[in-house]
Motif scaffolding. Sequence first.
Motif, PDB file in Angstrom:
ATOM      1  N   GLY A  88      95.475 -28.847  98.250  1.00 60.96           N
ATOM      2  CA  GLY A  88      95.268 -28.114  99.496  1.00 60.96           C
ATOM      3  C   GLY A  88      96.584 -27.723 100.148  1.00 60.96           C
ATOM      4  O   GLY A  88      96.735 -26.595 100.640  1.00 60.96           O
ATOM      5  N   GLN A  89      97.541 -28.651 100.125  1.00 62.73           N
ATOM      6  CA  GLN A  89      98.853 -28.341 100.708  1.00 62.73           C
ATOM      7  C   GLN A  89      99.560 -27.251  99.905  1.00 62.73           C
ATOM      8  O   GLN A  89     100.218 -26.371 100.475  1.00 62.73           O
ATOM      9  CB  GLN A  89      99.706 -29.611 100.757  1.00 62.73           C
ATOM     10  N   LEU A  92      98.054 -23.894 100.775  1.00 65.49           N
ATOM     11  CA  LEU A  92      98.578 -23.410 102.063  1.00 65.49           C
ATOM     12  C   LEU A  92     100.000 -22.881 101.909  1.00 65.49           C
ATOM     13  O   LEU A  92     100.362 -21.832 102.472  1.00 65.49           O
ATOM     14  CB  LEU A  92      98.544 -24.537 103.099  1.00 65.49           C
ATOM     15  N   GLU A  93     100.807 -23.605 101.147  1.00 61.18           N
ATOM     16  CA  GLU A  93     102.197 -23.175 100.939  1.00 61.18           C
ATOM     17  C   GLU A  93     102.230 -21.850 100.175  1.00 61.18           C
ATOM     18  O   GLU A  93     103.022 -20.957 100.501  1.00 61.18           O
ATOM     19  CB  GLU A  93     102.950 -24.253 100.160  1.00 61.18           C
ATOM     20  N   SER A  95      99.889 -19.506 100.143  1.00 65.43           N
ATOM     21  CA  SER A  95      99.455 -18.412 101.015  1.00 65.43           C
ATOM     22  C   SER A  95     100.537 -18.060 102.035  1.00 65.43           C
ATOM     23  O   SER A  95     100.711 -16.896 102.383  1.00 65.43           O
ATOM     24  CB  SER A  95      98.149 -18.779 101.720  1.00 65.43           C
ATOM     25  N   ALA A  96     101.284 -19.067 102.480  1.00 66.40           N
ATOM     26  CA  ALA A  96     102.366 -18.784 103.426  1.00 66.40           C
ATOM     27  C   ALA A  96     103.505 -18.027 102.748  1.00 66.40           C
ATOM     28  O   ALA A  96     104.098 -17.110 103.325  1.00 66.40           O
ATOM     29  CB  ALA A  96     102.882 -20.083 104.032  1.00 66.40           C
TER      30      ALA A  96
END
Length: 129
Positions: A88-89, A92-93, A95-96
């Motif tokens: 999950g992290q 997120l990374e 997508s950022a």
Amino acid sequence: MSGKDEASVGSGESRLKKLQHKIKVVWQIELDFPKSVFNFQTLVVLLLLGVLIGSALSVVYSSHYSRALFHELKLQKQYRDNLETEWGQLLLEQSALSAHTRVERSAQQYLNMSSPDSKNIKLVISNGR
């Protein structure tokens, strides 16, 4: 001798006879022991005792093995949860890092690129290929 002394002597003799009889019975049992031990019923009892002990040991072993597997399962579930958290992290990374504004800013900053003017943009249409 008084009556009391004769009674004690008599009871002493009867105690001695009882003791001798007990010793005789014990020695007879011990002498007969090898003959009476190896009969069919004793062998069956010993066989059943062996089966009982084997069964008890297998229950202990299977309980221990079950607990060890359950502990391993708990560790693997914890490991899976940690991997899911890390996944999950990482999403997120990703997508950022792949956001259009960040890509555009990096292209402008590090590669000296810029967006083309509208008069320099050409539309290309494919014929289905």
